[in-house]
Design a protein around this motif. Structure first.
Motif, PDB file in Angstrom:
ATOM      1  N   UNK A 149       0.828  -1.206   0.000  1.00 21.43           N
ATOM      2  CA  UNK A 149       0.000   0.000   0.000  1.00 21.43           C
ATOM      3  C   UNK A 149       0.862   1.256   0.000  1.00 21.43           C
ATOM      4  N   UNK A 150       1.911   1.235   0.790  1.00 23.92           N
ATOM      5  CA  UNK A 150       2.812   2.388   0.831  1.00 23.92           C
ATOM      6  C   UNK A 150       3.530   2.593  -0.498  1.00 23.92           C
ATOM      7  N   UNK A 151       3.751   1.510  -1.235  1.00 27.06           N
ATOM      8  CA  UNK A 151       4.501   1.616  -2.493  1.00 27.06           C
ATOM      9  C   UNK A 151       3.659   2.125  -3.657  1.00 27.06           C
ATOM     10  N   UNK A 152       2.343   2.205  -3.443  1.00 30.50           N
ATOM     11  CA  UNK A 152       1.462   2.697  -4.511  1.00 30.50           C
ATOM     12  C   UNK A 152       0.596   3.811  -3.931  1.00 30.50           C
ATOM     13  N   UNK A 153       0.989   5.060  -4.108  1.00 31.38           N
ATOM     14  CA  UNK A 153       0.222   6.166  -3.542  1.00 31.38           C
ATOM     15  C   UNK A 153      -1.261   6.075  -3.902  1.00 31.38           C
ATOM     16  N   UNK A 154      -2.119   6.206  -2.871  1.00 30.30           N
ATOM     17  CA  UNK A 154      -3.566   6.190  -3.078  1.00 30.30           C
ATOM     18  C   UNK A 154      -4.197   4.815  -3.070  1.00 30.30           C
ATOM     19  N   UNK A 155      -3.401   3.769  -3.106  1.00 37.71           N
ATOM     20  CA  UNK A 155      -3.914   2.398  -3.166  1.00 37.71           C
ATOM     21  C   UNK A 155      -4.202   1.890  -1.760  1.00 37.71           C
ATOM     22  N   UNK A 156      -5.187   1.014  -1.617  1.00 34.95           N
ATOM     23  CA  UNK A 156      -5.501   0.425  -0.312  1.00 34.95           C
ATOM     24  C   UNK A 156      -5.375  -1.091  -0.384  1.00 34.95           C
ATOM     25  N   UNK A 157      -4.449  -1.624   0.403  1.00 31.15           N
ATOM     26  CA  UNK A 157      -4.279  -3.083   0.518  1.00 31.15           C
ATOM     27  C   UNK A 157      -4.546  -3.578   1.933  1.00 31.15           C
ATOM     28  N   UNK A 158      -4.182  -2.785   2.926  1.00 28.71           N
ATOM     29  CA  UNK A 158      -4.365  -3.166   4.317  1.00 28.71           C
ATOM     30  C   UNK A 158      -5.765  -2.748   4.729  1.00 28.71           C
ATOM     31  N   UNK A 159      -6.581  -3.705   5.084  1.00 26.00           N
ATOM     32  CA  UNK A 159      -7.985  -3.441   5.393  1.00 26.00           C
ATOM     33  C   UNK A 159      -8.187  -3.165   6.880  1.00 26.00           C
ATOM     34  N   UNK A 160      -9.228  -2.436   7.226  1.00 25.75           N
ATOM     35  CA  UNK A 160      -9.546  -2.178   8.645  1.00 25.75           C
ATOM     36  C   UNK A 160      -9.709  -3.467   9.463  1.00 25.75           C
ATOM     37  N   UNK A 161     -10.113  -4.540   8.814  1.00 26.78           N
ATOM     38  CA  UNK A 161     -10.268  -5.827   9.512  1.00 26.78           C
ATOM     39  C   UNK A 161      -8.941  -6.320  10.080  1.00 26.78           C
ATOM     40  N   UNK A 162      -7.838  -5.943   9.446  1.00 26.51           N
ATOM     41  CA  UNK A 162      -6.522  -6.348   9.951  1.00 26.51           C
ATOM     42  C   UNK A 162      -6.236  -5.652  11.282  1.00 26.51           C
ATOM     43  N   UNK A 163      -6.670  -4.405  11.425  1.00 29.17           N
ATOM     44  CA  UNK A 163      -6.508  -3.683  12.688  1.00 29.17           C
ATOM     45  C   UNK A 163      -7.375  -4.341  13.752  1.00 29.17           C
TER      46      UNK A 163
END
Length: 187
Positions: A75-89
């Motif tokens: 996610x950090x490597x692609x600005x604006x992209x979301x890979x880490x979901x709130x469910x992981x938190x």
């Protein structure tokens, strides 16, 4: 996501830049690259922790965390992209509650010590805090999702709790700080 690695030594970074997942080139000293690197280092330290003896449930949790950290790095490597979901938190919140309820209440500060596994968990905790600071710094300059910052915050707390769990294997305990003030009985 971007292409799979087929060639490792590309020499494209020799001038001090690196490619993001969206093919943008940025300085290797950018806040985004620092955040990516700190998350990568954290994942590597968790890999080292996994070399130690531990309960199967803790091992499975750490392996899942490694996968989520890879998502966070992506996610950090692609600005604006979301890979880490709130469910992981949420999963980290649940793990924190589960493992912390088994532990005695702390009466004093503890040292990052004890068994080798516990000491390595404390290293993971401190690297998670650094990664969190890097993500916060990036978020102060660029728009990022909340989940990466929240995940790293919860993960550092969880690593503290897991260090305590790992110190208790085979009847061990935390290593308590010997405060001079407390030893003198001063309040």
């Amino acid at each position: 996501m971007g292409n799979r690695l087929t060639q490792i030594a590309t020499r494209t970074g020799d001038a001090g830049t690196t490619g993001l997942g969206n093919n943008q080139r940025v300085s290797k000293n950018s806040l985004r690259v620092h955040a990516m690197g700190d998350v990568d280092e954290l994942n590597s330290h968790i890999g080292l922790l996994l070399c130690e003896p531990m309960p199967d449930d803790v091992r499975a949790l750490l392996v899942e965390i490694q996968h989520q950290l890879f998502n966070l790095g992506g996610e950090l490597s692609i600005p604006g992209y979301e890979l880490l979901k709130p469910e992981a938190v949420l999963a980290l919140d649940e793990a924190l509650a589960h493992y912390n309820e088994r532990l005695p209440r702390l009466q004093e500060f503890i040292l990052p010590a004890g068994t080798r596994a516990a000491a390595q968990a404390h290293v993971c905790r401190t690297v998670a805090r650094r990664a969190e600071r890097s993500v916060v710094a990036l978020g102060n300059e660029e728009a990022i999702h909340d989940a990466p910052r929240q995940y790293l915050n919860r993960l550092s707390d969880l690593m503290f709790v897991l260090a305590r769990v790992l110190n208790r294997l085979d009847g061990g305990d935390d290593v308590y700080w010997k405060s001079e003030r407390l030893q003198r009985g001063a309040g």
